[in-house]
Design a protein around this motif. Structure first.
Motif, PDB file in Angstrom:
ATOM      1  N   PHE A   3      13.720  25.426  31.519  1.00  0.00           N
ATOM      2  CA  PHE A   3      14.395  26.549  30.872  1.00  0.00           C
ATOM      3  C   PHE A   3      13.783  27.862  31.322  1.00  0.00           C
ATOM      4  O   PHE A   3      12.570  27.980  31.467  1.00  0.00           O
ATOM      5  CB  PHE A   3      14.318  26.437  29.346  1.00  0.00           C
ATOM      6  N   ILE A   4      14.655  28.837  31.551  1.00  0.00           N
ATOM      7  CA  ILE A   4      14.227  30.198  31.835  1.00  0.00           C
ATOM      8  C   ILE A   4      14.804  31.061  30.717  1.00  0.00           C
ATOM      9  O   ILE A   4      16.006  31.051  30.466  1.00  0.00           O
ATOM     10  CB  ILE A   4      14.646  30.678  33.240  1.00  0.00           C
ATOM     11  N   TYR A   5      13.927  31.750  29.998  1.00  0.00           N
ATOM     12  CA  TYR A   5      14.323  32.575  28.860  1.00  0.00           C
ATOM     13  C   TYR A   5      14.494  34.013  29.332  1.00  0.00           C
ATOM     14  O   TYR A   5      13.599  34.573  29.973  1.00  0.00           O
ATOM     15  CB  TYR A   5      13.265  32.507  27.758  1.00  0.00           C
ATOM     16  N   GLN A   6      15.657  34.585  29.012  1.00  0.00           N
ATOM     17  CA  GLN A   6      15.955  35.950  29.415  1.00  0.00           C
ATOM     18  C   GLN A   6      16.555  36.705  28.231  1.00  0.00           C
ATOM     19  O   GLN A   6      17.128  36.095  27.332  1.00  0.00           O
ATOM     20  CB  GLN A   6      16.935  35.959  30.585  1.00  0.00           C
ATOM     21  N   SER A   7      16.423  38.023  28.275  1.00  0.00           N
ATOM     22  CA  SER A   7      17.052  38.885  27.275  1.00  0.00           C
ATOM     23  C   SER A   7      17.733  40.013  28.036  1.00  0.00           C
ATOM     24  O   SER A   7      17.103  41.012  28.390  1.00  0.00           O
ATOM     25  CB  SER A   7      16.022  39.422  26.283  1.00  0.00           C
ATOM     26  N   ASP A   8      19.022  39.838  28.293  1.00  0.00           N
ATOM     27  CA  ASP A   8      19.767  40.793  29.117  1.00  0.00           C
ATOM     28  C   ASP A   8      19.761  42.227  28.575  1.00  0.00           C
ATOM     29  O   ASP A   8      19.716  43.162  29.369  1.00  0.00           O
ATOM     30  CB  ASP A   8      21.199  40.316  29.346  1.00  0.00           C
ATOM     31  N   PRO A   9      19.791  42.442  27.245  1.00  0.00           N
ATOM     32  CA  PRO A   9      19.777  43.834  26.771  1.00  0.00           C
ATOM     33  C   PRO A   9      18.474  44.577  27.091  1.00  0.00           C
ATOM     34  O   PRO A   9      18.446  45.802  27.086  1.00  0.00           O
ATOM     35  CB  PRO A   9      19.960  43.707  25.256  1.00  0.00           C
ATOM     36  N   GLY A  10      17.403  43.832  27.354  1.00  0.00           N
ATOM     37  CA  GLY A  10      16.137  44.473  27.702  1.00  0.00           C
ATOM     38  C   GLY A  10      15.350  44.928  26.488  1.00  0.00           C
ATOM     39  O   GLY A  10      15.620  44.534  25.354  1.00  0.00           O
ATOM     40  N   LEU A  11      14.400  45.789  26.762  1.00  0.00           N
ATOM     41  CA  LEU A  11      13.455  46.273  25.754  1.00  0.00           C
ATOM     42  C   LEU A  11      13.716  47.750  25.459  1.00  0.00           C
ATOM     43  O   LEU A  11      14.486  48.404  26.171  1.00  0.00           O
ATOM     44  CB  LEU A  11      12.025  46.064  26.259  1.00  0.00           C
ATOM     45  N   PRO A  12      13.073  48.296  24.423  1.00  0.00           N
ATOM     46  CA  PRO A  12      13.235  49.729  24.142  1.00  0.00           C
ATOM     47  C   PRO A  12      12.890  50.598  25.360  1.00  0.00           C
ATOM     48  O   PRO A  12      12.133  50.177  26.244  1.00  0.00           O
ATOM     49  CB  PRO A  12      12.240  49.965  22.997  1.00  0.00           C
ATOM     50  N   ASN A  13      13.441  51.791  25.384  1.00  0.00           N
ATOM     51  CA  ASN A  13      13.220  52.768  26.459  1.00  0.00           C
ATOM     52  C   ASN A  13      13.697  52.261  27.823  1.00  0.00           C
ATOM     53  O   ASN A  13      13.085  52.548  28.857  1.00  0.00           O
ATOM     54  CB  ASN A  13      11.752  53.193  26.531  1.00  0.00           C
ATOM     55  N   ASN A  14      14.770  51.467  27.811  1.00  0.00           N
ATOM     56  CA  ASN A  14      15.369  50.941  29.039  1.00  0.00           C
ATOM     57  C   ASN A  14      14.404  50.130  29.899  1.00  0.00           C
ATOM     58  O   ASN A  14      14.550  50.083  31.126  1.00  0.00           O
ATOM     59  CB  ASN A  14      15.994  52.066  29.865  1.00  0.00           C
ATOM     60  N   GLN A  15      13.419  49.508  29.270  1.00  0.00           N
ATOM     61  CA  GLN A  15      12.489  48.651  29.997  1.00  0.00           C
ATOM     62  C   GLN A  15      13.101  47.252  30.126  1.00  0.00           C
ATOM     63  O   GLN A  15      13.760  46.775  29.199  1.00  0.00           O
ATOM     64  CB  GLN A  15      11.143  48.577  29.275  1.00  0.00           C
ATOM     65  N   PRO A  16      12.889  46.597  31.250  1.00  0.00           N
ATOM     66  CA  PRO A  16      13.439  45.250  31.404  1.00  0.00           C
ATOM     67  C   PRO A  16      12.623  44.213  30.626  1.00  0.00           C
ATOM     68  O   PRO A  16      11.420  44.377  30.441  1.00  0.00           O
ATOM     69  CB  PRO A  16      13.321  44.996  32.907  1.00  0.00           C
ATOM     70  N   PHE A  17      13.302  43.197  30.174  1.00  0.00           N
ATOM     71  CA  PHE A  17      12.613  42.022  29.635  1.00  0.00           C
ATOM     72  C   PHE A  17      12.311  41.134  30.829  1.00  0.00           C
ATOM     73  O   PHE A  17      13.208  40.780  31.598  1.00  0.00           O
ATOM     74  CB  PHE A  17      13.506  41.270  28.636  1.00  0.00           C
ATOM     75  N   ILE A  18      11.055  40.785  31.028  1.00  0.00           N
ATOM     76  CA  ILE A  18      10.670  39.912  32.137  1.00  0.00           C
ATOM     77  C   ILE A  18      10.877  38.466  31.690  1.00  0.00           C
ATOM     78  O   ILE A  18      10.433  38.073  30.611  1.00  0.00           O
ATOM     79  CB  ILE A  18       9.212  40.178  32.571  1.00  0.00           C
ATOM     80  N   SER A  19      11.572  37.716  32.512  1.00  0.00           N
ATOM     81  CA  SER A  19      11.892  36.321  32.186  1.00  0.00           C
ATOM     82  C   SER A  19      10.641  35.526  31.861  1.00  0.00           C
ATOM     83  O   SER A  19       9.543  35.829  32.344  1.00  0.00           O
ATOM     84  CB  SER A  19      12.604  35.663  33.362  1.00  0.00           C
ATOM     85  N   VAL A  20      10.823  34.478  31.053  1.00  0.00           N
ATOM     86  CA  VAL A  20       9.753  33.555  30.691  1.00  0.00           C
ATOM     87  C   VAL A  20      10.200  32.166  31.130  1.00  0.00           C
ATOM     88  O   VAL A  20      11.320  31.749  30.838  1.00  0.00           O
ATOM     89  CB  VAL A  20       9.485  33.576  29.161  1.00  0.00           C
ATOM     90  N   ILE A  21       9.330  31.460  31.849  1.00  0.00           N
ATOM     91  CA  ILE A  21       9.640  30.107  32.307  1.00  0.00           C
ATOM     92  C   ILE A  21       8.791  29.095  31.558  1.00  0.00           C
ATOM     93  O   ILE A  21       7.715  29.429  31.061  1.00  0.00           O
ATOM     94  CB  ILE A  21       9.474  29.972  33.836  1.00  0.00           C
ATOM     95  N   ASP A  22       9.294  27.861  31.473  1.00  0.00           N
ATOM     96  CA  ASP A  22       8.583  26.854  30.688  1.00  0.00           C
ATOM     97  C   ASP A  22       7.801  25.842  31.525  1.00  0.00           C
ATOM     98  O   ASP A  22       7.299  24.863  30.992  1.00  0.00           O
ATOM     99  CB  ASP A  22       9.547  26.137  29.734  1.00  0.00           C
TER     100      ASP A  22
END
Length: 175
Positions: A89-108
């Motif tokens: 599984f690769i966990y992603q959050s497409d909306p991202g983080l506050p201040n237009n920062q990307p969410f970096i994927s998490v792998i299991d």
């Protein structure tokens, strides 16, 4: 010994080639072990560096790695979901983080820890009342999704990716 010396270069060339079309074709070829070595090598040699620009960072147990990130075709995704019982599984959050920062994927998983380079995407949605934040491990993701008032909701997608881990980056300023 001829099989071993043929398989190793094939694996290296498959690792270096990764256009979406080639991935789909190679996945099909890999199901037929008699054709895999010969045909995959020929295909890989034709375009041995494609896809390397598709690298993204991904966290695994608070360490930052680089992975190649290539989506399978819709048909191959459906087949992988239906038949591959060892998807990671690769966990992603497409909306991202506050201040237009990307969410970096998490792998299991990583090589040596139950790794299979085929990943099914799980979208992280931060629940109302919680500020989106970077998560650093699959255990942290699962903990945030549990309890009476979970911080996140996990939505399984039908997107499947070929994502070999290609290297670890130095981690600074993380957990």
């Amino acid at each position: 010994m001829k099989k071993v010396t043929t398989i190793i270069p094939t694996a290296i060339l498959l690792f270096l080639s990764c256009s979406k079309t080639e991935i789909d074709t190679q996945a099909k070829l890999m199901s037929d072990s008699k054709l895999a070595t010969t045909n995959s090598t020929e295909m890989a040699v034709q375009n041995k560096t494609s896809g390397i620009s598709n690298t993204i960072p991904a966290y695994y147990d608070s360490s930052l790695f680089k992975i190649i990130f290539v989506e399978f075709s819709a048909q191959a995704e459906a087949s992988q979901i239906a038949h591959n019982k060892s998807l990671n599984f690769i966990y992603q959050s497409d909306p991202g983080l506050p201040n237009n920062q990307p969410f970096i994927s998490v792998i299991d998983a990583i090589p040596g820890d139950g790794f299979n380079p085929v990943w099914r995407e799980v979208q992280i949605v931060f629940n109302a009342g919680f500020t989106p934040r970077q998560l650093f491990s699959d255990n942290e993701v699962l903990a945030a999704a549990s309890g009476t008032h979970p911080e996140i909701t996990l939505n399984m997608t039908n997107e499947v990716y070929w994502c070999p881990v290609i290297g670890q980056k130095p981690v600074t300023g993380t957990k």
